[in-house]
Design an enzyme around this catalytic site. Structure first.
Site, PDB file in Angstrom:
ATOM      1  N   HIS A  65       5.363 -16.176  -8.078  1.00 30.06           N
ATOM      2  CA  HIS A  65       5.491 -16.558  -6.603  1.00 30.06           C
ATOM      3  C   HIS A  65       6.714 -16.104  -6.076  1.00 30.06           C
ATOM      4  O   HIS A  65       7.734 -16.560  -6.444  1.00 30.06           O
ATOM      5  CB  HIS A  65       5.083 -17.896  -6.699  1.00 30.06           C
ATOM      6  CG  HIS A  65       3.823 -18.434  -7.246  1.00 30.06           C
ATOM      7  ND1 HIS A  65       3.246 -19.629  -7.003  1.00 30.06           N
ATOM      8  CD2 HIS A  65       2.892 -17.722  -7.776  1.00 30.06           C
ATOM      9  CE1 HIS A  65       1.883 -19.557  -7.391  1.00 30.06           C
ATOM     10  NE2 HIS A  65       1.890 -18.445  -8.049  1.00 30.06           N
ATOM     11  N   GLU A  83     -10.394 -20.701 -13.947  1.00 26.69           N
ATOM     12  CA  GLU A  83      -9.946 -21.930 -14.360  1.00 26.69           C
ATOM     13  C   GLU A  83      -9.998 -22.711 -12.842  1.00 26.69           C
ATOM     14  O   GLU A  83     -10.350 -24.045 -12.795  1.00 26.69           O
ATOM     15  CB  GLU A  83      -8.289 -22.022 -14.523  1.00 26.69           C
ATOM     16  CG  GLU A  83      -7.980 -22.983 -15.122  1.00 26.69           C
ATOM     17  CD  GLU A  83      -6.933 -23.963 -14.046  1.00 26.69           C
ATOM     18  OE1 GLU A  83      -6.449 -25.007 -14.479  1.00 26.69           O
ATOM     19  OE2 GLU A  83      -6.882 -23.447 -12.945  1.00 26.69           O
ATOM     20  N   HIS A  84      -9.983 -22.271 -11.883  1.00 22.88           N
ATOM     21  CA  HIS A  84      -9.844 -22.745 -10.240  1.00 22.88           C
ATOM     22  C   HIS A  84     -10.984 -23.166 -10.235  1.00 22.88           C
ATOM     23  O   HIS A  84     -11.341 -24.304  -9.777  1.00 22.88           O
ATOM     24  CB  HIS A  84      -9.133 -21.728  -9.305  1.00 22.88           C
ATOM     25  CG  HIS A  84      -9.079 -22.377  -8.055  1.00 22.88           C
ATOM     26  ND1 HIS A  84     -10.270 -22.277  -7.222  1.00 22.88           N
ATOM     27  CD2 HIS A  84      -7.962 -22.837  -7.314  1.00 22.88           C
ATOM     28  CE1 HIS A  84      -9.734 -22.887  -5.897  1.00 22.88           C
ATOM     29  NE2 HIS A  84      -8.427 -23.282  -6.096  1.00 22.88           N
ATOM     30  N   GLU A 107       3.808 -16.348   1.313  1.00 23.48           N
ATOM     31  CA  GLU A 107       3.770 -16.518  -0.057  1.00 23.48           C
ATOM     32  C   GLU A 107       2.834 -15.160  -0.833  1.00 23.48           C
ATOM     33  O   GLU A 107       1.689 -15.167  -0.407  1.00 23.48           O
ATOM     34  CB  GLU A 107       2.952 -17.671  -0.501  1.00 23.48           C
ATOM     35  CG  GLU A 107       2.843 -17.882  -2.157  1.00 23.48           C
ATOM     36  CD  GLU A 107       2.210 -19.124  -2.634  1.00 23.48           C
ATOM     37  OE1 GLU A 107       3.069 -20.147  -2.828  1.00 23.48           O
ATOM     38  OE2 GLU A 107       0.999 -19.039  -2.656  1.00 23.48           O
ATOM     39  N   LYS A 136      -4.785 -19.622   4.874  1.00 25.96           N
ATOM     40  CA  LYS A 136      -5.105 -21.202   4.629  1.00 25.96           C
ATOM     41  C   LYS A 136      -6.001 -21.676   5.449  1.00 25.96           C
ATOM     42  O   LYS A 136      -5.821 -21.430   6.906  1.00 25.96           O
ATOM     43  CB  LYS A 136      -3.828 -21.942   4.332  1.00 25.96           C
ATOM     44  CG  LYS A 136      -3.739 -22.836   3.358  1.00 25.96           C
ATOM     45  CD  LYS A 136      -2.626 -23.572   3.067  1.00 25.96           C
ATOM     46  CE  LYS A 136      -2.660 -24.564   1.984  1.00 25.96           C
ATOM     47  NZ  LYS A 136      -2.868 -24.077   0.657  1.00 25.96           N
ATOM     48  N   ALA A 160      -6.793 -17.343 -13.977  1.00 28.13           N
ATOM     49  CA  ALA A 160      -6.651 -18.264 -12.716  1.00 28.13           C
ATOM     50  C   ALA A 160      -7.870 -18.530 -11.971  1.00 28.13           C
ATOM     51  O   ALA A 160      -8.257 -19.641 -11.463  1.00 28.13           O
ATOM     52  CB  ALA A 160      -5.604 -17.876 -11.889  1.00 28.13           C
ATOM     53  N   LYS A 200       0.741  -1.153   0.010  1.00 32.03           N
ATOM     54  CA  LYS A 200       0.092  -0.117  -0.097  1.00 32.03           C
ATOM     55  C   LYS A 200       0.859   1.345   0.058  1.00 32.03           C
ATOM     56  O   LYS A 200       0.615   2.126  -0.585  1.00 32.03           O
ATOM     57  CB  LYS A 200      -0.971  -0.057   1.070  1.00 32.03           C
ATOM     58  CG  LYS A 200      -2.206  -1.061   1.045  1.00 32.03           C
ATOM     59  CD  LYS A 200      -3.130  -1.078   2.180  1.00 32.03           C
ATOM     60  CE  LYS A 200      -4.006  -2.201   2.128  1.00 32.03           C
ATOM     61  NZ  LYS A 200      -4.526  -2.420   3.431  1.00 32.03           N
TER      62      LYS A 200
HETATM   63  P1  0O2 Z   1      -4.859 -21.627  -2.746  1.00 31.34           P
HETATM   64  O1  0O2 Z   1      -6.136 -21.781  -2.341  1.00 31.34           O
HETATM   65  O2  0O2 Z   1      -4.738 -20.756  -4.153  1.00 31.34           O
HETATM   66  O3  0O2 Z   1      -3.795 -21.411  -2.026  1.00 31.34           O
HETATM   67  P2  0O2 Z   1       2.348 -26.538  -2.995  1.00 31.34           P
HETATM   68  O4  0O2 Z   1       2.121 -25.044  -2.935  1.00 31.34           O
HETATM   69  O5  0O2 Z   1       3.378 -27.138  -2.275  1.00 31.34           O
HETATM   70  O6  0O2 Z   1       1.064 -27.438  -3.052  1.00 31.34           O
HETATM   71  P3  0O2 Z   1       3.733 -26.080  -5.572  1.00 31.34           P
HETATM   72  O7  0O2 Z   1       3.642 -26.632  -6.793  1.00 31.34           O
HETATM   73  O8  0O2 Z   1       5.351 -25.941  -4.859  1.00 31.34           O
HETATM   74  O9  0O2 Z   1       2.710 -26.778  -4.424  1.00 31.34           O
HETATM   75  O10 0O2 Z   1       2.943 -24.596  -5.682  1.00 31.34           O
HETATM   76  P4  0O2 Z   1       2.861 -23.874  -6.771  1.00 31.34           P
HETATM   77  O11 0O2 Z   1       2.249 -24.624  -7.800  1.00 31.34           O
HETATM   78  O12 0O2 Z   1       4.048 -23.123  -6.874  1.00 31.34           O
HETATM   79  O13 0O2 Z   1       1.627 -22.733  -6.218  1.00 31.34           O
HETATM   80  C1  0O2 Z   1       0.429 -23.463  -5.769  1.00 31.34           C
HETATM   81  C2  0O2 Z   1      -0.241 -22.124  -5.841  1.00 31.34           C
HETATM   82  O14 0O2 Z   1      -0.272 -21.643  -7.065  1.00 31.34           O
HETATM   83  C3  0O2 Z   1      -1.698 -22.702  -5.937  1.00 31.34           C
HETATM   84  O15 0O2 Z   1      -2.186 -22.837  -4.729  1.00 31.34           O
HETATM   85  C4  0O2 Z   1      -2.558 -21.799  -6.503  1.00 31.34           C
HETATM   86  O16 0O2 Z   1      -3.104 -20.514  -5.944  1.00 31.34           O
HETATM   87  C5  0O2 Z   1      -1.570 -21.306  -7.644  1.00 31.34           C
HETATM   88  N1  0O2 Z   1      -1.633 -22.379  -8.768  1.00 31.34           N
HETATM   89  C6  0O2 Z   1      -0.549 -23.121  -9.248  1.00 31.34           C
HETATM   90  N2  0O2 Z   1      -0.704 -23.783 -10.394  1.00 31.34           N
HETATM   91  C7  0O2 Z   1      -2.365 -23.157 -10.909  1.00 31.34           C
HETATM   92  C8  0O2 Z   1      -3.134 -23.670 -11.823  1.00 31.34           C
HETATM   93  O17 0O2 Z   1      -2.926 -24.479 -12.751  1.00 31.34           O
HETATM   94  N3  0O2 Z   1      -4.405 -22.913 -11.900  1.00 31.34           N
HETATM   95  C9  0O2 Z   1      -4.478 -22.038 -10.781  1.00 31.34           C
HETATM   96  N4  0O2 Z   1      -5.947 -21.544 -10.909  1.00 31.34           N
HETATM   97  N5  0O2 Z   1      -3.931 -21.874  -9.992  1.00 31.34           N
HETATM   98  C10 0O2 Z   1      -2.618 -22.302  -9.745  1.00 31.34           C
HETATM   99  P5  0O2 Z   1      -3.326 -23.927  -3.804  1.00 31.34           P
HETATM  100  O18 0O2 Z   1      -2.850 -24.569  -2.845  1.00 31.34           O
HETATM  101  O19 0O2 Z   1      -3.820 -24.749  -5.064  1.00 31.34           O
HETATM  102  O20 0O2 Z   1      -4.602 -23.216  -3.388  1.00 31.34           O
END
Ligand code: 0O2
Length: 227
Positions: free
Chosen positions: A147, A181-182, A166, A72, A178, A49
């Site tokens: 990220h 798609e989610h 994060e 979370k 996103a 901000k």
């Molecule tokens: P939420 O509710 O959004 O927090 P991990 O985080 O350990 O499970 P990884 O692969 O290290 O796994 O994490 P990654 O892929 O770097 O980041 C995970 C988060 O990125 C997800 O959180 C989503 O918010 C987003 N994300 C990653 N890939 C996709 C995708 O293909 N589509 C959409 N819409 N979002 C994605 P969470 O935990 O799924 O849920």
């Protein structure tokens, strides 16, 4: 009879109270940890901000469109601990789950994402733990976002506590894609064949969103040059 009823009622109340007390005692470390994460979210939000405010003043620009934050849910934390075969303890949560506190920064343009990320990382109380650039290398699904896992101190009554947060940076188009798609992916009643078809179409939509981002950025840069 009445005396027995009273006794039974009293006993039930007592066990109920001790039960509630036990739950409270056992959940205190978890509740405290979640509260620390909420403080860390506030710290990170404030930093952005402040940056947005300064950009607005100096350059008449607002690189940040929206800030969305979330803690979370206990269900998601539990799922993640189980998936990673970790014990259900606050120590394991703090050590191994890096996205308990999540801050999403929605920027106007892709260039703003990198600018904002750089400005955050150069602040001397921020430590970068991990960076994943899904803009430079999108996921197979088409997902694009930057990220960062950062550590930020929160200042409590008698201690300074580093907390992990994060930070996901997206443009409006990346966030639009996103979010939809989610929603679609988590619909449980879609047959696998249709899901496969939809996934392909969603990936195509992601490419269009990327194209839109680049075109909009091009327009912005042409206007900037004129100025
Ligand atoms: P939420 O509710 O959004 O927090 P991990 O985080 O350990 O499970 P990884 O692969 O290290 O796994 O994490 P990654 O892929 O770097 O980041 C995970 C988060 O990125 C997800 O959180 C989503 O918010 C987003 N994300 C990653 N890939 C996709 C995708 O293909 N589509 C959409 N819409 N979002 C994605 P969470 O935990 O799924 O849920």
């Amino acid at each position: 009879m009445i005396i027995n009823d009273i006794r039974e009622h009293f006993f039930k109340e007592l066990t109920r109270e001790t039960h509630i007390e036990r739950i409270k005692e056992n959940s205190l470390p978890y509740v405290s940890l979640m509260s620390y994460y909420r403080c860390a979210i506030m710290e990170v939000e404030t930093k952005f901000k402040v940056l947005n405010e300064q950009f607005s003043l100096r350059y008449d620009e607002n690189p940040i469109e929206t800030i969305k934050s979330r803690l979370k849910s206990p269900e998601s934390i539990m799922k993640k601990l189980n998936k990673k075969e970790l014990p259900l303890t606050t120590d394991a949560i703090e050590k191994y789950i890096t996205d308990i506190a999540g801050v999403r920064i929605i920027c106007s343009f892709e260039e703003d994402i990198y600018k904002m990320a750089k400005l955050l990382l150069q602040q001397d109380d921020i430590t970068l733990i991990e960076q994943k650039d899904y803009i430079a290398s999108p996921k197979e699904s088409g997902y694009r976002s930057l990220h960062l896992i950062v550590e930020i101190p929160i200042f409590l009554e008698n201690e300074k506590r580093p907390m992990k947060v994060e930070v996901q940076f997206r443009t409006i188009a990346m966030d639009f894609w996103a979010s939809l798609e989610h929603k679609i992916r988590y619909k449980k009643d879609i047959e696998p064949e249709l899901m496969e078809e939809l996934s392909k179409e969603l990936t195509e939509c992601a490419l269009r969103c990327a194209d839109l981002d680049h075109r909009m950025e091009g327009i912005r840069n042409r206007i900037k040059k004129k100025k």
